[in-house]
Motif scaffolding. Structure first.
Motif, PDB file in Angstrom:
ATOM      1  N   GLY A  56      31.813 -38.854 -41.561  1.00  0.00           N
ATOM      2  CA  GLY A  56      32.311 -40.213 -41.667  1.00  0.00           C
ATOM      3  C   GLY A  56      33.265 -40.376 -42.837  1.00  0.00           C
ATOM      4  O   GLY A  56      33.496 -39.444 -43.621  1.00  0.00           O
ATOM      5  N   SER A  57      33.806 -41.566 -42.964  1.00  0.00           N
ATOM      6  CA  SER A  57      34.842 -41.812 -43.969  1.00  0.00           C
ATOM      7  C   SER A  57      34.321 -41.676 -45.405  1.00  0.00           C
ATOM      8  O   SER A  57      34.993 -41.102 -46.262  1.00  0.00           O
ATOM      9  CB  SER A  57      35.450 -43.199 -43.758  1.00  0.00           C
ATOM     10  OG  SER A  57      34.451 -44.210 -43.844  1.00  0.00           O
ATOM     11  N   ARG A  58      33.122 -42.201 -45.654  1.00  0.00           N
ATOM     12  CA  ARG A  58      32.604 -42.213 -47.029  1.00  0.00           C
ATOM     13  C   ARG A  58      32.226 -40.821 -47.513  1.00  0.00           C
ATOM     14  O   ARG A  58      32.755 -40.337 -48.519  1.00  0.00           O
ATOM     15  CB  ARG A  58      31.394 -43.148 -47.132  1.00  0.00           C
ATOM     16  CG  ARG A  58      30.830 -43.271 -48.549  1.00  0.00           C
ATOM     17  CD  ARG A  58      29.676 -44.261 -48.596  1.00  0.00           C
ATOM     18  NE  ARG A  58      28.533 -43.814 -47.823  1.00  0.00           N
ATOM     19  CZ  ARG A  58      27.554 -43.044 -48.310  1.00  0.00           C
ATOM     20  NH1 ARG A  58      27.593 -42.637 -49.556  1.00  0.00           N
ATOM     21  NH2 ARG A  58      26.531 -42.692 -47.550  1.00  0.00           N
ATOM     22  N   LEU A  59      31.326 -40.166 -46.794  1.00  0.00           N
ATOM     23  CA  LEU A  59      30.881 -38.842 -47.225  1.00  0.00           C
ATOM     24  C   LEU A  59      31.961 -37.779 -47.029  1.00  0.00           C
ATOM     25  O   LEU A  59      32.073 -36.837 -47.815  1.00  0.00           O
ATOM     26  CB  LEU A  59      29.620 -38.429 -46.466  1.00  0.00           C
ATOM     27  CG  LEU A  59      28.299 -39.003 -46.946  1.00  0.00           C
ATOM     28  CD1 LEU A  59      27.140 -38.416 -46.164  1.00  0.00           C
ATOM     29  CD2 LEU A  59      28.107 -38.761 -48.434  1.00  0.00           C
ATOM     30  N   GLY A  60      32.746 -37.924 -45.963  1.00  0.00           N
ATOM     31  CA  GLY A  60      33.813 -36.952 -45.722  1.00  0.00           C
ATOM     32  C   GLY A  60      34.817 -36.944 -46.854  1.00  0.00           C
ATOM     33  O   GLY A  60      35.161 -35.878 -47.399  1.00  0.00           O
ATOM     34  N   ALA A 101      42.396 -38.154 -48.194  1.00  0.00           N
ATOM     35  CA  ALA A 101      42.847 -39.196 -47.264  1.00  0.00           C
ATOM     36  C   ALA A 101      42.578 -38.801 -45.824  1.00  0.00           C
ATOM     37  O   ALA A 101      42.192 -39.631 -44.993  1.00  0.00           O
ATOM     38  CB  ALA A 101      44.336 -39.468 -47.469  1.00  0.00           C
ATOM     39  N   VAL A 102      42.778 -37.519 -45.507  1.00  0.00           N
ATOM     40  CA  VAL A 102      42.547 -37.032 -44.145  1.00  0.00           C
ATOM     41  C   VAL A 102      41.105 -37.282 -43.717  1.00  0.00           C
ATOM     42  O   VAL A 102      40.843 -37.852 -42.650  1.00  0.00           O
ATOM     43  CB  VAL A 102      42.890 -35.528 -44.037  1.00  0.00           C
ATOM     44  CG1 VAL A 102      42.338 -34.931 -42.740  1.00  0.00           C
ATOM     45  CG2 VAL A 102      44.401 -35.323 -44.099  1.00  0.00           C
ATOM     46  N   ALA A 103      40.153 -36.847 -44.543  1.00  0.00           N
ATOM     47  CA  ALA A 103      38.735 -37.030 -44.201  1.00  0.00           C
ATOM     48  C   ALA A 103      38.384 -38.507 -44.062  1.00  0.00           C
ATOM     49  O   ALA A 103      37.626 -38.894 -43.166  1.00  0.00           O
ATOM     50  CB  ALA A 103      37.852 -36.360 -45.255  1.00  0.00           C
ATOM     51  N   PHE A 104      38.949 -39.337 -44.941  1.00  0.00           N
ATOM     52  CA  PHE A 104      38.647 -40.775 -44.900  1.00  0.00           C
ATOM     53  C   PHE A 104      39.170 -41.407 -43.607  1.00  0.00           C
ATOM     54  O   PHE A 104      38.432 -42.122 -42.907  1.00  0.00           O
ATOM     55  CB  PHE A 104      39.262 -41.472 -46.110  1.00  0.00           C
ATOM     56  CG  PHE A 104      38.970 -42.950 -46.160  1.00  0.00           C
ATOM     57  CD1 PHE A 104      37.756 -43.411 -46.635  1.00  0.00           C
ATOM     58  CD2 PHE A 104      39.903 -43.872 -45.706  1.00  0.00           C
ATOM     59  CE1 PHE A 104      37.475 -44.777 -46.674  1.00  0.00           C
ATOM     60  CE2 PHE A 104      39.636 -45.232 -45.731  1.00  0.00           C
ATOM     61  CZ  PHE A 104      38.421 -45.684 -46.212  1.00  0.00           C
ATOM     62  N   ILE A 105      40.432 -41.162 -43.267  1.00  0.00           N
ATOM     63  CA  ILE A 105      41.040 -41.773 -42.081  1.00  0.00           C
ATOM     64  C   ILE A 105      40.408 -41.239 -40.805  1.00  0.00           C
ATOM     65  O   ILE A 105      40.117 -42.005 -39.866  1.00  0.00           O
ATOM     66  CB  ILE A 105      42.563 -41.537 -42.067  1.00  0.00           C
ATOM     67  CG1 ILE A 105      43.219 -42.245 -43.266  1.00  0.00           C
ATOM     68  CG2 ILE A 105      43.169 -42.017 -40.760  1.00  0.00           C
ATOM     69  CD1 ILE A 105      43.026 -43.745 -43.290  1.00  0.00           C
ATOM     70  N   VAL A 106      40.177 -39.934 -40.748  1.00  0.00           N
ATOM     71  CA  VAL A 106      39.521 -39.338 -39.569  1.00  0.00           C
ATOM     72  C   VAL A 106      38.142 -39.978 -39.368  1.00  0.00           C
ATOM     73  O   VAL A 106      37.766 -40.349 -38.249  1.00  0.00           O
ATOM     74  CB  VAL A 106      39.404 -37.816 -39.728  1.00  0.00           C
ATOM     75  CG1 VAL A 106      38.467 -37.229 -38.673  1.00  0.00           C
ATOM     76  CG2 VAL A 106      40.774 -37.160 -39.620  1.00  0.00           C
ATOM     77  N   GLN A 112      34.914 -46.290 -35.511  1.00  0.00           N
ATOM     78  CA  GLN A 112      35.258 -47.460 -34.696  1.00  0.00           C
ATOM     79  C   GLN A 112      34.473 -47.499 -33.385  1.00  0.00           C
ATOM     80  O   GLN A 112      34.387 -48.526 -32.724  1.00  0.00           O
ATOM     81  CB  GLN A 112      36.761 -47.474 -34.384  1.00  0.00           C
ATOM     82  CG  GLN A 112      37.654 -47.535 -35.615  1.00  0.00           C
ATOM     83  CD  GLN A 112      37.286 -48.658 -36.563  1.00  0.00           C
ATOM     84  OE1 GLN A 112      37.230 -49.828 -36.178  1.00  0.00           O
ATOM     85  NE2 GLN A 112      37.025 -48.307 -37.818  1.00  0.00           N
ATOM     86  N   LYS A 113      33.900 -46.351 -33.001  1.00  0.00           N
ATOM     87  CA  LYS A 113      33.161 -46.253 -31.736  1.00  0.00           C
ATOM     88  C   LYS A 113      31.681 -46.022 -32.004  1.00  0.00           C
ATOM     89  O   LYS A 113      31.321 -45.154 -32.808  1.00  0.00           O
ATOM     90  CB  LYS A 113      33.705 -45.105 -30.880  1.00  0.00           C
ATOM     91  CG  LYS A 113      35.190 -45.220 -30.549  1.00  0.00           C
ATOM     92  CD  LYS A 113      35.444 -46.272 -29.506  1.00  0.00           C
ATOM     93  CE  LYS A 113      36.903 -46.293 -29.090  1.00  0.00           C
ATOM     94  NZ  LYS A 113      37.165 -47.298 -28.046  1.00  0.00           N
ATOM     95  N   ILE A 127      45.417 -37.370 -35.673  1.00  0.00           N
ATOM     96  CA  ILE A 127      45.865 -38.257 -36.758  1.00  0.00           C
ATOM     97  C   ILE A 127      45.676 -37.562 -38.101  1.00  0.00           C
ATOM     98  O   ILE A 127      46.542 -37.617 -38.985  1.00  0.00           O
ATOM     99  CB  ILE A 127      45.095 -39.595 -36.719  1.00  0.00           C
ATOM    100  CG1 ILE A 127      45.519 -40.401 -35.489  1.00  0.00           C
ATOM    101  CG2 ILE A 127      45.340 -40.399 -37.998  1.00  0.00           C
ATOM    102  CD1 ILE A 127      44.694 -41.656 -35.262  1.00  0.00           C
ATOM    103  N   GLY A 128      44.551 -36.873 -38.250  1.00  0.00           N
ATOM    104  CA  GLY A 128      44.260 -36.179 -39.503  1.00  0.00           C
ATOM    105  C   GLY A 128      45.261 -35.089 -39.824  1.00  0.00           C
ATOM    106  O   GLY A 128      45.764 -35.004 -40.949  1.00  0.00           O
ATOM    107  N   ILE A 129      45.579 -34.250 -38.851  1.00  0.00           N
ATOM    108  CA  ILE A 129      46.511 -33.142 -39.124  1.00  0.00           C
ATOM    109  C   ILE A 129      47.916 -33.672 -39.349  1.00  0.00           C
ATOM    110  O   ILE A 129      48.681 -33.133 -40.158  1.00  0.00           O
ATOM    111  CB  ILE A 129      46.477 -32.089 -37.993  1.00  0.00           C
ATOM    112  CG1 ILE A 129      47.101 -30.777 -38.472  1.00  0.00           C
ATOM    113  CG2 ILE A 129      47.158 -32.570 -36.740  1.00  0.00           C
ATOM    114  CD1 ILE A 129      46.356 -30.102 -39.598  1.00  0.00           C
ATOM    115  N   THR A 130      48.270 -34.765 -38.668  1.00  0.00           N
ATOM    116  CA  THR A 130      49.580 -35.390 -38.912  1.00  0.00           C
ATOM    117  C   THR A 130      49.675 -35.922 -40.331  1.00  0.00           C
ATOM    118  O   THR A 130      50.680 -35.706 -41.030  1.00  0.00           O
ATOM    119  CB  THR A 130      49.823 -36.536 -37.904  1.00  0.00           C
ATOM    120  OG1 THR A 130      49.782 -36.010 -36.570  1.00  0.00           O
ATOM    121  CG2 THR A 130      51.177 -37.198 -38.140  1.00  0.00           C
TER     122      THR A 130
END
Length: 198
Positions: A56-60, A101-106, A112-113, A127-130
């Motif tokens: 998830g965004s926080r721990l990632g 940022a990648v881990a957070f956004i991914v 969201q689901k 999205i992460g690799i971009t």
């Protein structure tokens, strides 16, 4: 009691991804020929995306922050067992910073689901690799042409990164395929521990 146990679990998975990032950074230490234009191939984009998908965004993002911090304070966890602010200020420093940022956004995309599908994991991964490429390549171009004191055109910076894109896209898709099963296993494990603590 519940908070304490969950914090212990958080620390465990965070430490695991810090270790994976260190291993992924140093593949070229065992296979030194895996370099392009002096930039080592690595598994770091794969692991940073996987951290977001599974934690998830926080721990990632926390795991990526701890990894970068560990390198900054002197632990040899960056590529070629390097460490220190000099690595961050070098041409690859933007890629290292982008992992947070990648881990957070991914992680945010997956969150969201309620029941993320393969499509969700794939979208989040792409999205992460971009994001990794956009931040890292622009940082490289800026660093080389300012404080490093060399000359590089913007198109040349992106041409260098094209050598890596096939590998990174392949691992990105592989991570999206792998993630659903691992995600369900981690979720079940977390729920089981929570019920036992309760």
């Amino acid at each position: 009691m519940r908070t304490s146990r969950l914090r212990t679990l958080d620390l465990t998975v965070t430490a695991m991804f810090v270790a994976l990032m260190a291993v992924g950074a140093n593949i070229t230490s065992w296979a030194p020929f895996l370099q392009v234009a002096g930039i080592p191939l690595s598994m770091q984009p794969f692991f940073s995306i996987l951290a977001g998908l599974l934690l998830g965004s926080r721990l990632g993002s926390l795991s990526m922050f701890v990894y970068v911090l560990a390198g900054l304070v002197g632990l040899p966890v960056f590529a070629q067992f390097k460490s220190g602010i000099g690595v961050i200020m070098g041409p690859t420093g933007g890629f290292l910073l982008s992992f947070i940022a990648v881990a957070f956004i991914v992680g945010k995309v997956v969150e969201q689901k309620k029941q993320p599908t393969f499509g969700t994991f794939l979208l989040a991964s792409l999205i992460g690799i971009t994001l990794n490429y956009v931040i890292g390549t622009n940082y490289m171009y800026f660093a080389v042409n300012t404080w490093i004191g060399s000359n590089m055109s913007y198109s040349a910076a992106w041409k260098i990164m094209m050598w890596f894109i096939v590998k990174d896209l392949a691992f990105t898709v592989f991570g999206a395929v792998l993630a659903p099963r691992l995600y369900r296993a981690i979720t079940r494990s977390s729920l089981h521990q929570s019920r036992n603590i309760a």
